[in-house]
Scaffold this active site. Structure first.
Site, mmCIF file in Angstrom:
data_model
loop_
_atom_site.group_PDB
_atom_site.id
_atom_site.type_symbol
_atom_site.label_atom_id
_atom_site.label_comp_id
_atom_site.label_asym_id
_atom_site.label_seq_id
_atom_site.Cartn_x
_atom_site.Cartn_y
_atom_site.Cartn_z
ATOM 1 N N ASP A 82 -0.268 5.010 0.826
ATOM 2 C CA ASP A 82 -0.430 6.062 1.975
ATOM 3 C C ASP A 82 -0.473 5.277 3.389
ATOM 4 O OD1 ASP A 82 -1.160 8.097 0.019
ATOM 5 O OD2 ASP A 82 -3.089 7.351 -0.437
ATOM 6 N N ASN A 90 -4.006 9.536 -7.066
ATOM 7 C CA ASN A 90 -2.851 10.592 -6.798
ATOM 8 C C ASN A 90 -1.489 9.613 -6.604
ATOM 9 O OD1 ASN A 90 -3.794 13.253 -6.724
ATOM 10 N ND2 ASN A 90 -5.004 12.216 -4.944
ATOM 11 N N ARG A 105 -11.881 7.989 -2.712
ATOM 12 C CA ARG A 105 -12.366 9.106 -2.402
ATOM 13 C C ARG A 105 -13.941 9.536 -2.051
ATOM 14 N NH1 ARG A 105 -10.168 13.056 -6.583
ATOM 15 N NH2 ARG A 105 -8.361 11.712 -6.337
ATOM 16 N N ASP A 147 -1.424 -0.664 6.017
ATOM 17 C CA ASP A 147 -1.801 0.223 7.299
ATOM 18 C C ASP A 147 -3.334 0.166 7.479
ATOM 19 O OD1 ASP A 147 -1.991 1.955 5.443
ATOM 20 O OD2 ASP A 147 -2.208 3.532 6.839
ATOM 21 N N ASP A 181 1.094 -1.231 0.117
ATOM 22 C CA ASP A 181 -0.156 0.092 0.019
ATOM 23 C C ASP A 181 1.000 1.258 0.063
ATOM 24 O OD1 ASP A 181 -2.345 1.627 0.546
ATOM 25 O OD2 ASP A 181 -1.565 1.821 2.559
ATOM 26 N N SER A 197 -5.328 5.165 -4.177
ATOM 27 C CA SER A 197 -5.333 6.356 -4.500
ATOM 28 C C SER A 197 -4.971 6.742 -6.135
ATOM 29 C CB SER A 197 -4.104 7.115 -3.856
ATOM 30 O OG SER A 197 -3.911 8.381 -4.323
ATOM 31 N N GLY A 201 -7.400 3.595 3.052
ATOM 32 C CA GLY A 201 -7.599 2.382 2.110
ATOM 33 C C GLY A 201 -8.856 2.673 1.236
#
Ligand code: BG6
Ligand code: MG
Length: 214
Positions: A11, A118, A49, A170, A9, A116, A46
């Protein structure tokens, strides 16, 4: 070696962008008057958006139109990207960089599996563009974690089966996604605090023991 590949992962695992997600959502929530704190924020880890926005608004007694929700998600993303603009290769810790390099040197195939959109921007900012063997992210999936799609696509890109890969997460939703896809899961941070992984790590470096490298 215990695994042939590792899917990380992004972020909250490779870098601390999870704090920027929190601050951007907090700014939007304060503007519209929705209660929002770190406990709610942990449920967003996770999650995509738009699904994150639905969680933030779930108890709020105002029915927003789809267009209004799209505008709010875009506003949050603008705030988030303003925070991301401060990032540089210094935001990749020595511990993470050295561990990634040792895992690669041992012959493991390494991928990103992130919800994400991004992801390309962030990997570029921290100096890891074109570094991973595969990148599966919010731009190539239709279902976000806890659905295993993003990890299954990453394993496919690595040409490895889930049984040969370790997922590092996480987020509780991410740990669930890993297990749903048939992967072993190593957790750090919030998910490790909940004991959600097959391995619950205190430091990123412990991946070297998990993979039996060092
Ligand atoms: C995940 C984060 O990695 O990406 C979530 O843990 C976030 O908090 C999700 O909502 C989507 O991110 P983005 O950058 O596409 O808004
Ligand atoms: Mg995460």
């Amino acid at each position: 070696m215990k695994y042939k590949g590792i899917i990380f992962d992004l972020d909250g695992v490779i870098c601390s962008t999870d704090e920027y997600h929190y601050r951007a959502w907090k700014q939007l929530a304060d503007r519209i008057g929705v209660p929002f704190d770190r406990t709610v924020n942990n449920r967003l880890r996770g999650v995509s958006r738009m699904e994150s926005l639905e969680i933030i608004l779930e108890k709020f007694p105002v029915a927003y139109s789809e267009a209004e929700k799209q505008a709010m998600a875009a506003e949050k993303n603008e705030l988030y990207r303003t925070l991301l603009a401060q990032m540089s290769p210094r935001d990749l810790s020595d511990e993470v960089r050295e561990t990634l390099e040792r895992l690669r040197a041992a012959g493991l195939r390494l991928a990103i599996g992130s919800s994400s959109k991004n992801t390309p921007l962030i990997l570029g900012s921290i100096g890891l563009d074109n570094w991973f063997d595969a990148v599966s992210d919010g731009n190539n999936i239709t279902r976000s974690k806890p659905d295993p799609e993003v990890f299954l696509k990453a394993a496919g890109m690595l040409q490895l089966s889930p049984a040969d890969c370790l997922v590092v997460e996480d987020a509780l939703s991410g740990a669930q996604a890993g297990h749903a896809g048939g992967f072993a899961v190593a957790c750090v941070g919030d998910a490790a605090d909940h004991g959600a992984g097959d391995y619950n790590l205190k430091t990123f470096r412990e991946l070297l023991q998990v993979t039996e490298i060092g």
